[in-house]
Design a protein around this motif. Structure first.
Motif, mmCIF file in Angstrom:
data_model
loop_
_atom_site.group_PDB
_atom_site.id
_atom_site.type_symbol
_atom_site.label_atom_id
_atom_site.label_comp_id
_atom_site.label_asym_id
_atom_site.label_seq_id
_atom_site.Cartn_x
_atom_site.Cartn_y
_atom_site.Cartn_z
ATOM 1 N N TRP A 68 0.833 -1.211 0.000
ATOM 2 C CA TRP A 68 0.000 0.000 0.000
ATOM 3 C C TRP A 68 0.863 1.255 0.000
ATOM 4 C CZ3 TRP A 68 -4.832 1.325 -0.912
ATOM 5 C CH2 TRP A 68 -5.423 2.417 -0.313
ATOM 6 N N LEU A 69 1.927 1.220 0.785
ATOM 7 C CA LEU A 69 2.815 2.369 0.913
ATOM 8 C C LEU A 69 3.983 2.309 -0.058
ATOM 9 C CD1 LEU A 69 2.895 2.402 4.812
ATOM 10 C CD2 LEU A 69 1.515 3.881 3.329
ATOM 11 N N SER A 70 4.645 1.169 -0.139
ATOM 12 C CA SER A 70 5.884 1.061 -0.924
ATOM 13 C C SER A 70 5.662 1.154 -2.425
ATOM 14 C CB SER A 70 6.623 -0.241 -0.590
ATOM 15 O OG SER A 70 5.890 -1.375 -1.026
ATOM 16 N N GLU A 71 4.481 0.772 -2.889
ATOM 17 C CA GLU A 71 4.212 0.800 -4.330
ATOM 18 C C GLU A 71 3.244 1.913 -4.735
ATOM 19 O OE1 GLU A 71 3.299 -3.067 -5.927
ATOM 20 O OE2 GLU A 71 5.010 -3.995 -4.903
ATOM 21 N N GLY A 72 2.957 2.813 -3.808
ATOM 22 C CA GLY A 72 2.170 3.997 -4.144
ATOM 23 C C GLY A 72 0.668 3.787 -4.285
ATOM 24 N N TRP A 73 0.154 2.676 -3.778
ATOM 25 C CA TRP A 73 -1.296 2.453 -3.890
ATOM 26 C C TRP A 73 -2.079 3.448 -3.055
ATOM 27 C CZ3 TRP A 73 -3.047 -0.356 -7.738
ATOM 28 C CH2 TRP A 73 -2.188 -1.291 -8.324
ATOM 29 N N VAL A 74 -1.541 3.863 -1.919
ATOM 30 C CA VAL A 74 -2.230 4.831 -1.074
ATOM 31 C C VAL A 74 -2.493 6.122 -1.855
ATOM 32 C CG1 VAL A 74 -0.103 5.733 0.008
ATOM 33 C CG2 VAL A 74 -2.293 5.934 1.200
ATOM 34 N N GLU A 75 -1.526 6.554 -2.675
ATOM 35 C CA GLU A 75 -1.712 7.760 -3.487
ATOM 36 C C GLU A 75 -2.680 7.503 -4.633
ATOM 37 O OE1 GLU A 75 1.919 8.216 -1.166
ATOM 38 O OE2 GLU A 75 1.436 6.660 -2.627
ATOM 39 N N ARG A 76 -2.601 6.356 -5.255
ATOM 40 C CA ARG A 76 -3.505 6.041 -6.374
ATOM 41 C C ARG A 76 -4.953 5.958 -5.922
ATOM 42 N NH1 ARG A 76 -0.199 1.196 -9.196
ATOM 43 N NH2 ARG A 76 1.428 1.679 -7.712
ATOM 44 N N PHE A 77 -5.193 5.399 -4.750
ATOM 45 C CA PHE A 77 -6.561 5.297 -4.240
ATOM 46 C C PHE A 77 -7.073 6.660 -3.781
ATOM 47 C CE2 PHE A 77 -6.089 0.866 -4.636
ATOM 48 C CZ PHE A 77 -7.267 0.206 -4.291
ATOM 49 N N ALA A 78 -6.189 7.482 -3.233
ATOM 50 C CA ALA A 78 -6.530 8.836 -2.777
ATOM 51 C C ALA A 78 -7.788 8.868 -1.904
ATOM 52 C CB ALA A 78 -6.675 9.776 -3.980
ATOM 53 N N LEU A 79 -7.847 7.964 -0.930
ATOM 54 C CA LEU A 79 -9.004 7.894 -0.040
ATOM 55 C C LEU A 79 -8.877 8.933 1.070
ATOM 56 C CD1 LEU A 79 -9.255 4.003 0.357
ATOM 57 C CD2 LEU A 79 -10.532 5.482 -1.214
ATOM 58 N N PRO A 80 -10.007 9.425 1.567
ATOM 59 C CA PRO A 80 -9.972 10.403 2.659
ATOM 60 C C PRO A 80 -9.788 9.713 4.021
ATOM 61 C CG PRO A 80 -12.228 9.985 2.031
ATOM 62 C CD PRO A 80 -11.366 9.192 1.075
ATOM 63 N N LEU A 81 -8.747 8.874 4.098
ATOM 64 C CA LEU A 81 -8.472 8.081 5.296
ATOM 65 C C LEU A 81 -7.000 8.242 5.662
ATOM 66 C CD1 LEU A 81 -10.217 4.793 4.061
ATOM 67 C CD2 LEU A 81 -11.196 6.482 5.648
ATOM 68 N N GLU A 82 -6.655 7.857 6.880
ATOM 69 C CA GLU A 82 -5.263 7.865 7.301
ATOM 70 C C GLU A 82 -4.466 6.883 6.434
ATOM 71 O OE1 GLU A 82 -3.889 9.861 9.647
ATOM 72 O OE2 GLU A 82 -5.856 10.806 9.848
ATOM 73 N N ARG A 83 -3.188 7.164 6.215
ATOM 74 C CA ARG A 83 -2.336 6.345 5.338
ATOM 75 C C ARG A 83 -2.291 4.866 5.723
ATOM 76 N NH1 ARG A 83 1.237 8.368 1.910
ATOM 77 N NH2 ARG A 83 2.911 6.892 2.401
ATOM 78 N N HIS A 84 -2.303 4.556 7.005
ATOM 79 C CA HIS A 84 -2.192 3.168 7.459
ATOM 80 C C HIS A 84 -3.554 2.515 7.736
ATOM 81 C CE1 HIS A 84 1.996 4.351 8.039
ATOM 82 N NE2 HIS A 84 2.250 3.069 7.870
ATOM 83 N N ASP A 85 -4.631 3.219 7.461
ATOM 84 C CA ASP A 85 -5.977 2.693 7.721
ATOM 85 C C ASP A 85 -6.192 1.414 6.912
ATOM 86 O OD1 ASP A 85 -8.724 2.329 8.213
ATOM 87 O OD2 ASP A 85 -9.133 4.471 8.112
ATOM 88 N N HIS A 86 -6.815 0.431 7.537
ATOM 89 C CA HIS A 86 -7.156 -0.801 6.814
ATOM 90 C C HIS A 86 -8.619 -1.182 6.995
ATOM 91 C CE1 HIS A 86 -6.600 -2.651 10.716
ATOM 92 N NE2 HIS A 86 -5.300 -2.416 10.688
ATOM 93 N N GLY A 87 -9.394 -0.283 7.571
ATOM 94 C CA GLY A 87 -10.832 -0.471 7.590
ATOM 95 C C GLY A 87 -11.428 -1.026 8.856
ATOM 96 N N TYR A 88 -10.614 -1.529 9.758
ATOM 97 C CA TYR A 88 -11.165 -2.108 10.981
ATOM 98 C C TYR A 88 -11.903 -1.028 11.771
ATOM 99 C CZ TYR A 88 -11.630 -4.687 15.310
ATOM 100 O OH TYR A 88 -12.143 -5.319 16.409
ATOM 101 N N GLY A 89 -13.177 -1.286 12.102
ATOM 102 C CA GLY A 89 -13.976 -0.350 12.883
ATOM 103 C C GLY A 89 -14.523 0.824 12.106
#
Length: 172
Positions: A68-89
């Protein structure tokens, strides 16, 4: 190929990947974000979440950075969530915020799947009893963590497939 135990895990994660592809392929954003009711999880969220959990937990036991971080998926998804968020809760609003197209969703899932298989193929039977989490009683071994992630992934993939069935019926 790995050991019989790791080969079984590779097969289990491969089955999750097949279910994810069967569920997501051919769907547009409207279908991917369909909610059975206002509090229900979407196909998009379920697949993103199961992939984030795989990514987070496998990186944790492997001692590597998340795809998610090392390959830039967090930027490609551009979600309004914290960078390390994985959805729990997640709240209903946070579930709704996971809204991406099928190609992006499957691309991330496939990248994580490749990393999972790569890691599993490095393991020997001697690695599996290693304790990876002492915050539980009894402490969690690598084998238990891997089976737990595979099981959680299979459950969420099945939930997403169920929602796809509802979406398909609604459009008949």
């Amino acid at each position: 190929m790995g050991t019989p135990a790791t080969d079984l895990l590779v097969d289990a994660f491969g089955r999750v990947r097949e279910t994810v592809h069967d569920t997501v392929e051919g769907l547009g954003r409207r279908e991917l974000t369909y909610r059975v009711d206002e509090q229900a999880n979407t196909i998009c969220w379920l697949v993103w979440h199961l992939t984030r959990i795989q990514d987070d937990h496998i990186a944790g036991v492997a001692g590597t950075e998340q795809v998610w971080l090392s390959e830039g998926w967090v930027e490609r998804f551009a979600l309004p969530l914290e960078r390390h968020d994985h959805g729990y809760g997640h709240s209903s609003e946070q579930v709704a915020s996971v809204d991406v197209d099928a190609d992006l969703l499957l691309g991330y899932h496939d990248a994580v799947h490749a990393r999972v298989v790569e890691y599993l193929q490095t393991l020997s039977d001697d690695d599996l009893p290693r304790v990876v989490d002492r915050s539980w009683t009894p402490p969690v071994t690598l084998a238990v963590r891997l089976v737990s992630v595979a099981d959680d992934s299979a459950q969420h993939a099945g939930q997403a497939a169920f929602v796809r069935g509802i979406v398909n019926r609604a459009h008949e």
